[in-house]
Design an enzyme around this catalytic site. Structure first.
Site, PDB file in Angstrom:
ATOM      1  N   PHE A  83      17.339  66.045 121.172  1.00  0.00           N
ATOM      2  CA  PHE A  83      18.356  66.468 122.138  1.00  0.00           C
ATOM      3  C   PHE A  83      18.626  65.304 123.071  1.00  0.00           C
ATOM      4  CE2 PHE A  83      20.151  67.956 126.032  1.00  0.00           C
ATOM      5  CZ  PHE A  83      21.145  68.798 125.593  1.00  0.00           C
ATOM      6  N   ASP A 139      14.419  57.835 125.356  1.00  0.00           N
ATOM      7  CA  ASP A 139      15.118  58.803 126.199  1.00  0.00           C
ATOM      8  C   ASP A 139      14.064  59.560 126.993  1.00  0.00           C
ATOM      9  OD1 ASP A 139      16.395  60.914 127.382  1.00  0.00           O
ATOM     10  OD2 ASP A 139      17.636  61.437 125.650  1.00  0.00           O
ATOM     11  N   LYS A 147      18.088  63.449 135.123  1.00  0.00           N
ATOM     12  CA  LYS A 147      17.459  64.656 135.667  1.00  0.00           C
ATOM     13  C   LYS A 147      16.760  64.428 137.017  1.00  0.00           C
ATOM     14  CE  LYS A 147      17.706  67.647 131.770  1.00  0.00           C
ATOM     15  NZ  LYS A 147      17.785  67.200 130.384  1.00  0.00           N
TER      16      LYS A 147
HETATM   17  C1  LIG Z   1      18.943  66.905 129.566  1.00  0.00           C
HETATM   18  C2  LIG Z   1      18.783  65.788 128.607  1.00  0.00           C
HETATM   19  C3  LIG Z   1      19.840  64.921 128.311  1.00  0.00           C
HETATM   20  C4  LIG Z   1      21.240  65.129 128.841  1.00  0.00           C
HETATM   21  O1  LIG Z   1      21.304  65.122 130.226  1.00  0.00           O
HETATM   22  P1  LIG Z   1      22.599  65.737 130.962  1.00  0.00           P
HETATM   23  O2  LIG Z   1      22.405  65.354 132.401  1.00  0.00           O
HETATM   24  O3  LIG Z   1      22.559  67.227 130.747  1.00  0.00           O
HETATM   25  O4  LIG Z   1      23.798  65.122 130.349  1.00  0.00           O
HETATM   26  C5  LIG Z   1      19.578  63.853 127.461  1.00  0.00           C
HETATM   27  N1  LIG Z   1      18.380  63.666 126.927  1.00  0.00           N
HETATM   28  C6  LIG Z   1      17.331  64.489 127.182  1.00  0.00           C
HETATM   29  C7  LIG Z   1      15.999  64.207 126.571  1.00  0.00           C
HETATM   30  C8  LIG Z   1      17.503  65.590 128.006  1.00  0.00           C
HETATM   31  O5  LIG Z   1      16.486  66.425 128.233  1.00  0.00           O
END
Ligand SMILES: *Cc1c(COP(=O)(O)O)cnc(C)c1O
Length: 404
Positions: free
Chosen positions: A145, A230, A259
């Site tokens: 994700f 990520d 986040k």
């Molecule tokens: C939440 C998340 C994203 C996307 O972040 P947004 O601020 O919702 O665009 C990307 N990678 C990971 C691992 C995430 O948990």
């Protein structure tokens, strides 16, 4: 009847009436919060065990972060990057130092950080590695994700996230998560990057086998491929270290952050990397109207300073051990598996008992808010300011739900 006077059902009906149904929220309507606790429109209190998918690592309205936001609101909120503002340099320097990297590129949302990482890796591939024009590929993992843009959903393996949003962006190769041989075999002379979550959050807090991340690091170095981590959900204290990669002593070429970087106040994301990588961008080649704005920088600088003390990482380690011990005691009593690290856990509920959604609804009735994912899995990611007693309370409520 007191029930007739509750504002919750009415507020839920209004919310459903006027929005696209791209979420299926639990039936609570929150109106205020502090630390680890939320209060709904009827005055009921809930322990927050989701923390905005880790956007609220420091809890709701952390006093230091709120003070920084207030002070900045009274001075300057936005300039655009056409002009430099006085909050910018400190934020970039302190975040770069926290990451151990030369440079930082601030954006807003996580998906934008991922998109930035992809663009930078491709440009690096053409300009530095010497990949033939238009041929760059990036290796990603099943169950990933990384966000919701058209390019990012192009390499999602979740049909809900991907179906009917094509045509899809080419240039991605998907391999099983945790399988180093498969990842290694997928790399060819046109591979510019491997993009991975060091722990897959949305997939259910899936921790790869020990040695996988160091293996990925080694293969990337050998093949002259960038390792992009990520850490948008796993980073910034969640797992008990600043980054989830730290647990295995791995340093990626690029960190993607988001986040918690915005302190639960404003969306702030960033890419951190060394000059040989981020230095490929020249003026006009990438940007964002709001990226690195003064309010975002003022809040995020304080976030970095909170992390630089190490206190939150320590809390996550210590309290996480307590959380995991509590959860492990429920395996065989309604739980079939528990995964995770620090104050982060994925729980698989015995599907014969109830769905993850039903468990979360029952937890909400008992004053604990969590989020299900993929059928029978629940994710717990409380704010790192949660106390021992609150953890015990959450585990006790879960035990009661599982006991029926
Ligand atoms: C939440 C998340 C994203 C996307 O972040 P947004 O601020 O919702 O665009 C990307 N990678 C990971 C691992 C995430 O948990």
């Amino acid at each position: 009847m007191i029930d007739d006077m509750l504002r919750t059902p009415e507020a839920i009906r209004d919310a459903e009436r006027w929005t696209a149904h791209n979420y299926h929220p639990l039936p609570v309507v929150i109106s205020s919060a502090e630390g680890s606790w939320l209060t709904d429109v009827d005055g009921r209190r809930y322990l927050d065990c989701l923390a905005g998918y880790s956007a609220l690592n420091f809890g709701h309205r952390h006093p230091t972060l709120i003070a920084a936001a207030h002070a900045q609101l009274d001075r300057l909120t936005l300039t655009s990057r056409a002009f430099v503002h006085d909050q910018f340099a400190d934020f970039c320097r302190e975040l770069a130092e926290l990451c151990g990297k030369d440079l930082v590129l601030p954006m807003n949302t996580g998906a934008e950080a991922v998109e930035t990482g992809i663009k930078v890796a491709r440009k690096w591939g053409y300009q530095v590695k010497g990949v033939a024009p238009g041929m760059a590929n990036i290796v990603v993992a099943e169950g990933n994700f990384h966000g919701r843009t058209t390019t990012i959903v192009s390499f999602s393996t979740d049909e809900d996230a991907r179906a009917d949003f094509g045509p899809y962006t080419p240039g991605f190769t998907v391999v099983p998560y945790g399988d180093l041989a498969a990842l290694s075999a997928a790399i060819d002379e046109n591979t510019v990057a491997v993009l991975l979550e060091p722990i897959q959050g949305e997939q259910g807090v899936v921790v790869p086998p020990e040695g996988y991340l160091p293996g990925v690091r080694r293969v990337c170095t050998e093949q002259n491929v960038l390792f992009i981590a990520d850490e948008i959900q796993s980073g910034l204290g969640r797992t008990g270290d600043t980054f989830a990669c730290d647990h295995e002593g791995v340093t990626p070429d690029m960190y993607l952050l988001g986040k918690a970087l915005g302190g639960g106040i404003v969306p702030v994301s960033a890419v951190a990397a060394n000059t040989d990588v981020l230095g490929v961008l020249r003026p006009g080649q990438h940007g964002s109207t709001f990226g690195g704005n003064p309010l975002a920088c003022a809040v995020a600088t304080e976030v970095v300073r909170l992390l630089a003390t190490g206190e939150f990482q320590r809390r996550s380690t210590e309290l996480g051990a307590r959380l995991h011990a509590g959860l492990r005691s429920l395996v065989g009593k309604g739980l079939v598996a528990v995964r995770g690290r620090g104050l982060w856990a994925g729980l698989d509920i015995d599907p014969a008992l109830m769905s993850g959604r039903e468990a979360c609804e029952r937890l909400a009735e008992r004053g604990v808010l969590a989020k299900d994912t993929h059928g029978a899995t629940i994710r717990l990611a409380p704010p790192l300011v949660i106390t021992e007693e609150e953890i015990d309370h959450a585990v006790a409520q879960l035990a009661a739900v599982l006991a029926g």
